[in-house]
Design a protein around this motif. Sequence first.
Motif, PDB file in Angstrom:
ATOM      1  N   TYR A 110       0.976  -1.361  -0.050  1.00 52.92           N
ATOM      2  CA  TYR A 110      -0.019  -0.064   0.030  1.00 52.92           C
ATOM      3  C   TYR A 110       1.035   1.191   0.187  1.00 52.92           C
ATOM      4  O   TYR A 110       0.710   2.034  -0.658  1.00 52.92           O
ATOM      5  CB  TYR A 110      -0.767  -0.161   1.056  1.00 52.92           C
ATOM      6  N   PHE A 111       2.016   1.224   0.721  1.00 48.99           N
ATOM      7  CA  PHE A 111       2.901   2.458   0.959  1.00 48.99           C
ATOM      8  C   PHE A 111       3.589   2.453  -0.271  1.00 48.99           C
ATOM      9  O   PHE A 111       3.643   3.789  -0.810  1.00 48.99           O
ATOM     10  CB  PHE A 111       3.712   2.207   2.224  1.00 48.99           C
ATOM     11  N   LYS A 112       4.329   1.564  -0.909  1.00 48.48           N
ATOM     12  CA  LYS A 112       5.334   1.838  -1.842  1.00 48.48           C
ATOM     13  C   LYS A 112       4.528   1.810  -3.008  1.00 48.48           C
ATOM     14  O   LYS A 112       5.067   2.595  -4.140  1.00 48.48           O
ATOM     15  CB  LYS A 112       6.325   0.722  -1.855  1.00 48.48           C
ATOM     16  N   SER A 113       3.481   1.184  -3.662  1.00 48.87           N
ATOM     17  CA  SER A 113       2.943   0.992  -4.792  1.00 48.87           C
ATOM     18  C   SER A 113       1.817   1.733  -4.876  1.00 48.87           C
ATOM     19  O   SER A 113       1.172   2.159  -5.972  1.00 48.87           O
ATOM     20  CB  SER A 113       2.570  -0.592  -5.028  1.00 48.87           C
ATOM     21  N   ARG A 114       0.928   2.332  -3.806  1.00 51.72           N
ATOM     22  CA  ARG A 114      -0.242   2.907  -3.845  1.00 51.72           C
ATOM     23  C   ARG A 114      -0.193   4.480  -3.374  1.00 51.72           C
ATOM     24  O   ARG A 114      -1.091   5.150  -3.290  1.00 51.72           O
ATOM     25  CB  ARG A 114      -1.404   2.127  -3.297  1.00 51.72           C
ATOM     26  N   GLY A 115       1.015   4.502  -2.792  1.00 49.55           N
ATOM     27  CA  GLY A 115       1.298   5.763  -2.160  1.00 49.55           C
ATOM     28  C   GLY A 115       0.443   6.304  -0.961  1.00 49.55           C
ATOM     29  O   GLY A 115       0.238   7.625  -0.613  1.00 49.55           O
ATOM     30  N   ARG A 116       0.292   5.488  -0.014  1.00 45.45           N
ATOM     31  CA  ARG A 116      -0.448   5.778   1.053  1.00 45.45           C
ATOM     32  C   ARG A 116       0.422   6.272   2.136  1.00 45.45           C
ATOM     33  O   ARG A 116       1.301   5.485   2.694  1.00 45.45           O
ATOM     34  CB  ARG A 116      -1.365   4.429   1.882  1.00 45.45           C
ATOM     35  N   PHE A 117       0.593   7.567   2.025  1.00 44.28           N
ATOM     36  CA  PHE A 117       1.683   8.076   3.142  1.00 44.28           C
ATOM     37  C   PHE A 117       1.437   7.748   4.454  1.00 44.28           C
ATOM     38  O   PHE A 117       2.385   7.889   5.514  1.00 44.28           O
ATOM     39  CB  PHE A 117       1.671   9.521   2.928  1.00 44.28           C
ATOM     40  N   MET A 118       0.245   7.711   5.074  1.00 44.72           N
ATOM     41  CA  MET A 118      -0.241   7.404   6.269  1.00 44.72           C
ATOM     42  C   MET A 118       0.519   6.012   6.815  1.00 44.72           C
ATOM     43  O   MET A 118       0.881   5.757   8.054  1.00 44.72           O
ATOM     44  CB  MET A 118      -1.873   7.710   6.538  1.00 44.72           C
ATOM     45  N   CYS A 119       0.790   5.070   5.839  1.00 44.83           N
ATOM     46  CA  CYS A 119       1.332   4.177   6.423  1.00 44.83           C
ATOM     47  C   CYS A 119       2.817   4.092   6.670  1.00 44.83           C
ATOM     48  O   CYS A 119       3.461   3.349   7.459  1.00 44.83           O
ATOM     49  CB  CYS A 119       1.450   2.877   4.986  1.00 44.83           C
ATOM     50  N   ALA A 120       3.539   5.238   6.276  1.00 48.60           N
ATOM     51  CA  ALA A 120       4.867   5.345   6.757  1.00 48.60           C
ATOM     52  C   ALA A 120       4.928   5.634   8.248  1.00 48.60           C
ATOM     53  O   ALA A 120       5.988   5.008   8.964  1.00 48.60           O
ATOM     54  CB  ALA A 120       5.445   6.619   6.153  1.00 48.60           C
ATOM     55  N   GLY A 121       3.839   6.400   8.871  1.00 46.72           N
ATOM     56  CA  GLY A 121       3.994   6.464  10.265  1.00 46.72           C
ATOM     57  C   GLY A 121       3.551   5.106  10.958  1.00 46.72           C
ATOM     58  O   GLY A 121       3.887   4.796  11.920  1.00 46.72           O
ATOM     59  N   VAL A 122       2.553   4.250  10.276  1.00 46.19           N
ATOM     60  CA  VAL A 122       2.197   3.186  10.764  1.00 46.19           C
ATOM     61  C   VAL A 122       3.335   2.197  10.936  1.00 46.19           C
ATOM     62  O   VAL A 122       3.879   1.325  12.025  1.00 46.19           O
ATOM     63  CB  VAL A 122       1.183   2.287  10.079  1.00 46.19           C
ATOM     64  N   LEU A 123       4.340   2.133   9.784  1.00 45.54           N
ATOM     65  CA  LEU A 123       5.420   1.211   9.776  1.00 45.54           C
ATOM     66  C   LEU A 123       6.506   1.650  10.539  1.00 45.54           C
ATOM     67  O   LEU A 123       7.256   0.960  11.298  1.00 45.54           O
ATOM     68  CB  LEU A 123       5.963   1.194   8.114  1.00 45.54           C
ATOM     69  N   ALA A 124       6.813   3.075  10.498  1.00 45.93           N
ATOM     70  CA  ALA A 124       7.792   3.481  11.658  1.00 45.93           C
ATOM     71  C   ALA A 124       7.257   3.018  13.031  1.00 45.93           C
ATOM     72  O   ALA A 124       8.522   2.924  13.979  1.00 45.93           O
ATOM     73  CB  ALA A 124       7.969   4.884  11.461  1.00 45.93           C
ATOM     74  N   GLY A 125       6.163   3.337  13.340  1.00 43.73           N
ATOM     75  CA  GLY A 125       5.724   2.735  14.667  1.00 43.73           C
ATOM     76  C   GLY A 125       5.896   1.379  15.153  1.00 43.73           C
ATOM     77  O   GLY A 125       6.312   1.122  16.274  1.00 43.73           O
TER      78      GLY A 125
END
Length: 256
Positions: A110-125
Amino acid sequence: MAYLNFLRESAAARGTLLRRMPRMLWRQLPAMASGLCDLCQDTSKAGQLCDDCRALLLASMTDGSPRCAVCHLRLDGRMHCPDCLNGGFAFDRVIAAFDYAAPGDLLIHYFKSRGRFMCAGVLAGLLADAVAYAEPCLPEATILVCVPSSRAAVLRRGFNPAAEIARSLSGRLRLAYRPEWVVRTRDGESQTRLNRRERRLHARSLFRCVGDVSGLHVAIVDDVLTTGSTLHSIALALKEAGAASVCGLVVARTPY
């Protein structure tokens, strides 16, 4: 010159991102407003995983399965790590949040291919939680760097996934972040279709350290570790520049 190249690539990425931002944010508004977990669609805080999915992902690293002490590969009954047997790594160890397998691989997709930026915070968490539970602890003065994307990848996506995760992780761990300290010496080809041996050869001399890391503890942030070749190449450059220790902080570790 290397620093100027970093600035040019950053400017190109920002330009691409700004052009795509309205469309990408518009696509994410329903998910942001719904308060649903990205994985199971159950109720959760907006932009976060539900407690059950979060625990499920983190459990893949804490289920007691034997893992390589260096690259964190699940050994699955093997006496020796097949990746480390192919040649020693320049990094000292790896901390990973979860295995790159279902359902966690969906978040990265979702993050890399669909550009869901909110996933960056989820993954970082998730990665911050893994760092908090890791033993031994990271040195307090650890400096974060990220794996630089190729110019083609930055222009295609509009952002560097590793950089976005590192930026969020820096705030959560309260560690300094220096993305300009590691640069690419060349673009190179995509490693998606390369096997383990080809990845190792491809990553040779692909990165250079341009920061003063003498005597410092450095952690390289990336989204997925597959063979360790990219992390090894960057760690080698950092060690040659005088870094005291190099750790890999990755969201997901690909099973062998």
